[in-house]
Design a protein around this motif. Structure first.
Motif, PDB file in Angstrom:
ATOM      1  N   THR A 149       0.847  -1.181   0.000  1.00 45.04           N
ATOM      2  CA  THR A 149       0.000   0.000   0.000  1.00 45.04           C
ATOM      3  C   THR A 149       0.886   1.235   0.000  1.00 45.04           C
ATOM      4  N   PRO A 150       0.373   2.331  -0.532  1.00 43.65           N
ATOM      5  CA  PRO A 150       1.165   3.566  -0.499  1.00 43.65           C
ATOM      6  C   PRO A 150       1.533   3.967   0.929  1.00 43.65           C
ATOM      7  N   ALA A 151       0.620   3.670   1.869  1.00 42.56           N
ATOM      8  CA  ALA A 151       0.889   4.109   3.236  1.00 42.56           C
ATOM      9  C   ALA A 151       2.147   3.475   3.800  1.00 42.56           C
ATOM     10  N   ALA A 210       6.774   4.203   2.065  1.00 44.13           N
ATOM     11  CA  ALA A 210       7.873   5.108   2.374  1.00 44.13           C
ATOM     12  C   ALA A 210       7.973   5.256   3.879  1.00 44.13           C
ATOM     13  N   ILE A 233      13.172  14.741  10.172  1.00 42.30           N
ATOM     14  CA  ILE A 233      12.291  15.800   9.649  1.00 42.30           C
ATOM     15  C   ILE A 233      12.428  17.048  10.509  1.00 42.30           C
ATOM     16  N   GLY A 263       5.043  24.841   5.793  1.00 35.28           N
ATOM     17  CA  GLY A 263       5.488  23.449   5.854  1.00 35.28           C
ATOM     18  C   GLY A 263       5.773  23.006   7.272  1.00 35.28           C
ATOM     19  N   THR A 264       6.399  23.868   8.038  1.00 35.14           N
ATOM     20  CA  THR A 264       6.742  23.511   9.408  1.00 35.14           C
ATOM     21  C   THR A 264       5.487  23.328  10.250  1.00 35.14           C
ATOM     22  N   ALA A 305       2.507  22.686   9.146  1.00 39.41           N
ATOM     23  CA  ALA A 305       1.774  21.503   8.664  1.00 39.41           C
ATOM     24  C   ALA A 305       2.372  20.234   9.247  1.00 39.41           C
ATOM     25  N   PRO A 353      -6.180  15.533  11.405  1.00 39.76           N
ATOM     26  CA  PRO A 353      -6.607  15.179  10.032  1.00 39.76           C
ATOM     27  C   PRO A 353      -6.993  16.411   9.211  1.00 39.76           C
ATOM     28  N   GLY A 354      -6.412  16.490   8.046  1.00 40.52           N
ATOM     29  CA  GLY A 354      -6.777  17.573   7.140  1.00 40.52           C
ATOM     30  C   GLY A 354      -6.100  18.892   7.423  1.00 40.52           C
ATOM     31  N   GLY A 379      -2.918  19.758   7.546  1.00 42.78           N
ATOM     32  CA  GLY A 379      -1.837  20.060   6.607  1.00 42.78           C
ATOM     33  C   GLY A 379      -2.364  20.611   5.294  1.00 42.78           C
ATOM     34  N   ALA A 380      -3.391  19.966   4.781  1.00 42.19           N
ATOM     35  CA  ALA A 380      -3.957  20.415   3.506  1.00 42.19           C
ATOM     36  C   ALA A 380      -4.537  21.813   3.641  1.00 42.19           C
ATOM     37  N   TRP A 429      -1.665  24.390   3.784  1.00 39.84           N
ATOM     38  CA  TRP A 429      -1.078  24.670   2.484  1.00 39.84           C
ATOM     39  C   TRP A 429      -2.084  25.339   1.551  1.00 39.84           C
TER      40      TRP A 429
END
Lengths: 567, 214
Positions: B76-78, B81, B88, B149-150, B152, B159-160, B162-163, B166
């Motif tokens: 899965t993509p999750a 990575a 970070i 970015g920091t 976020a 949930p949500g 970060g989006a 940005w």
């Protein structure tokens, strides 16, 4: 207008000109043709406007042949009928679909395509697809995807149009129109339990109607049309034993026989030579305002020459597991659900879905350096992309950009294909032993239930194998890849994933000779002057595509014929 | 150069409304820099800064290992990575320090960032016309390059968030561009709050600009 049969007093005898039993695709199409005419029309629909468990349970019955969907799940018993869960695929029958097949008994229609041709255009409008756009050439010049470069003398690509999900229910779409029709009365919750004929048994005089609330009444008419589908049409005839002990129209023991489906299962796998092979044409996709899907079939001239029935071959790409996981994700399902809902529909848990989608859309954040003035990938991410092939880079998209972005990329640009799953949908050879028949068990209205004994034959297995061999030879010849057929050629052993296409066909088949058919070319039941049948139960054969467009066209033809009968 | 000391009793009526920024421009004989020139300079600065930050991230990579490891066997993509949250944080600190250093120090010492120097721009204290103080430079930097970015990353568990953070970035930059363009002295929100003004240097020759208009 609509009326509730539960309010009709027991013992009432309603009079009308045309009595239509069933308000699915065929029943609604037929009723609409008489709106504003001089005829009085009564439509008797078993259910209401919504799914009702008690009414739906009237469909229950045992499966005694090949595995099949539960009979109470394969159909929907409320206004709009099975169009309430219709897949929306439309394609007309071709000339060859009406022709007999050398060596396959019981094939061939008493009609030819040109008999139904004038009605396909209006049928397309009714089904909400673009008429006249059935040839491949009409699409490929404006489609971002292309069909496979196969020799069309061997394997052809055909196009089916897809009705938008919000437009599929005939009940939703035509409810208002029928409500406003003063000469058409749709009785909801009206279950027809018997068709009654005169003493000679040659003219239908009335139908008995019962409601689950206990009301009982009659409907008398000049003409009667059964439009309750490929299992209920024969059930009703078989259960109408007042004049004929074997059931109405069943003098030659044909009612209920020749039950046909479009059996489908995964029959093979293609390993492509080039993973960048584009097969987007064979997946549901938009072309302008239309939605289509291509599929493959052996060329018609080969079918006729070899005595083969039609086979529809669908190829479904299997992408890199990351893409597969992405397109199956909840976030993508949320987006699809929101996009497919009509503007006046509310989306349940919209806020939750929005948060999930937004979170997914910001998946890239973990790969970019916080503190940079704009999103900048980490050096290792840049290195990973730089060292990847195009296919590998594309396969990074779900990881880097999230499921929704990956699904959008897949939709518009395609993605590297690992393999292609080959699914066949067969035009079933007419088989008199494949049938529905009454059983002793009765439903809540006292009507005998039906059992489904679905059977396939070696002819069907041969047709499927031959189609795959033709495909495999062509795939190999063109260098596109290699086809692995999953099942041996000469040993019919229907696989576990065998399923029907939700198409109930052939149980009151059409033939001019009453020894071979239940209805004649005008869908009139042999031996009865005023009883007709609408729907796919009259199809002697059904091609490999979906029956809906053709059954609507045939119903329009029937409507015209009945106008002439009534004068 | 002192500005803003106009004696309302002595000056003509039009000059009684002179702002500190205008006075600064007037006394420096420099016009307010055009939005286009400033935008180009900003873009060049961003490009330079990205390269600098990438060098910093590469150094962290070399010393501590990759922040992101790709897992080719994940289904899965999750799980595909693996990210080191500690690295970070380190990357965030280093990137922010580099960004701050790049702008704050250059504004304080040179009166302009490297790209602004290239395009003959000067970032000046709107009162007095000198270079920016530390606090002014920091305020201006934070407002010009908010740590989307920091923040976020810090709110990744919400949930949500970060989006949404940005998503607010283009809105913020639209505000900066609009307020800058609409201001007679070309001072956007960031300039107003940092009490800075951006001028365009036109050599040492006096150009006779009296009120700071370009």
């Amino acid at each position: 207008m609509f009326a509730d049969a539960r309010t009709v007093p027991t013992g009432t005898s309603l009079e009308t000109d045309i009595c239509i039993i069933g308000a699915g695709a065929a029943g609604i199409t037929l009723a609409r043709e008489y709106i504003g005419s001089e005829f009085r029309v009564a439509v008797l629909e078993s259910g209401g406007f919504e799914y009702e468990t008690e009414t739906q349970a009237l469909y229950d019955g045992p499966i005694i042949g090949l595995p099949y969907f539960p009979l109470a799940a394969a159909r929907l018993r409320y206004f709009g009928g099975t169009t309430n869960h219709w897949g929306g695929t439309c394609r007309p029958f071709a000339d060859a679909d009406f022709k007999p097949r050398r060596g396959i008994p019981y094939t061939g229609w008493p009609l030819q395509r040109e008999d139904i041709e004038p009605f396909y255009g209006p049928a397309a409008h009714i089904c909400q697809v673009t008429p006249e756009e059935w040839k491949l050439d009409a699409w490929i010049h404006r489609d971002r995807f292309s069909p496979l470069p196969l020799d069309s003398e061997r394997i052809v690509t055909r196009v089916a149009q897809l009705v938008p999900e919000s437009d599929r229910s005939f009940g939703d779409r035509y409810r208002k129109e029928l409500r406003q029709a003063s000469n058409v009365t749709v009785y909801l919750h009206a279950n027809v339990t018997e068709v009654q004929a005169d003493n000679a048994g040659t003219t239908v005089t009335s139908v008995r109607v019962a409601t689950l609330s206990g009301k009982r009444f009659l409907v008398r008419a000049k003409l009667f049309v059964l439009a309750v589908g490929g299992i209920e049409n024969p059930r009703l005839l078989l259960a109408s034993k007042q004049r004929w002990p074997n059931g109405l129209g069943n003098q030659n023991d044909l009612v209920g026989r020749f039950f046909s489906e479009h059996p489908r299962f995964v029959a093979g796998r293609i390993v492509p030579t080039d993973p960048e092979m584009s097969v987007g044409f064979y997946e549901s996709h938009n072309v302008g305002n239309d939605r289509i899907r291509g599929y493959l079939s052996p060329a018609r001239h080969i079918q006729l020459a070899e005595g083969l029935l039609d086979t529809q071959i669908r190829i479904t790409p299997i992408y890199d597991k990351q893409f597969t996981s992405a397109i199956e994700s909840e976030e993508v399902a949320s987006v699809r659900s929101a996009l497919n809902s009509s503007p006046d529909q509310s989306v349940p848990d919209l806020g939750q879905h929005l948060i999930e989608v937004l979170t997914d859309l910001s998946s890239w954040q973990k790969f970019s350096i916080p503190g940079a003035p704009i999103p900048v990938p980490y050096p290792e991410v840049i290195r990973e992309i730089a060292q990847s092939t195009q296919a590998q880079t594309e396969n990074l998209i779900p990881q880097l950009l999230g499921d929704v972005a990956a699904a959008a990329y897949l939709k518009y640009f395609g993605a590297p294909v690992e393999s292609l799953v080959v699914t066949t949908r067969i035009e079933q050879a007419p088989n008199p032993d494949s049938r529905v028949k009454l059983v002793a068990e009765r439903d809540q209205l006292g009507m005998q239930r039906v059992a489904l004994d679905w059977r396939l034959s070696a002819i069907d297995w041969h047709n499927m194998q031959r189609a795959l061999h033709i495909l495999g030879a062509e795939i190999g010849r063109t260098g596109l890849g290699r086809l692995k057929i999953l099942y041996p050629e000469h040993e019919p052993d229907w696989p576990e994933d065998l399923a029907g296409g939700w198409h109930l066909i052939g149980t009151t088949r059409m033939h001019d000779n009453p020894k071979w058919g239940v209805v004649d070319r005008n869908c009139r039941v042999h031996g009865l002057s005023n009883l007709y049948i609408a729907g796919s139960s009259v199809f002697p054969t059904a091609g490999s595509g979906t029956p809906t467009l053709t059954l609507v066209a045939l119903t329009l033809r029937l409507a015209k014929h009945l106008r002439g009968v009534l004068g | 150069m002192n500005a803003g000391h106009s004696n309302k009793d002595k000056l003509p009526p039009s000059q009684s409304q002179t702002t500190p920024a205008a006075a600064t421009a007037s006394s420096a004989k420099y016009p307010f820099a055009s939005g286009f020139r400033r935008l180009v300079a900003c873009i060049i600065d961003i490009v330079i800064l990205i390269l600098v930050i990438l060098v910093g991230a590469s150094a962290i990579n070399a010393v501590f290992g990759p922040t992101v490891r790709f897992n080719p066997t994940a289904v899965t993509p999750a799980g595909s990575a693996i990210v080191d949250n500690g690295l970070i944080v380190l990357n965030a600190i280093v990137a922010n320090l580099l960004s701050a250093g790049y702008f704050v120090i250059s504004w304080m010492i040179l009166g302009a960032s490297p790209a602004q120097l290239l395009l003959a721009l000067q970032v000046r204290n709107e009162t007095g016309g000198g270079t920016l103080s530390l606090s002014q430079a920091i305020i201006r930097w934070v407002l010009l390059f908010p740590p989307f970015g920091t923040v976020a990353f810090l709110m990744a568990t919400v949930p949500g968030a970060g989006a949404l953070i940005w998503a607010s970035a283009p809105i913020w930059y639209l505000v900066l561009l609009t307020t800058t363009a609409l201001s007679r002295s070309k001072q956007g929100v960031h300039d107003r709050l940092a009490r800075s003004v951006v001028l365009r240097k036109r050599g040492h020759q006096l150009k006779g600009v009296a009120d700071g208009t370009p």
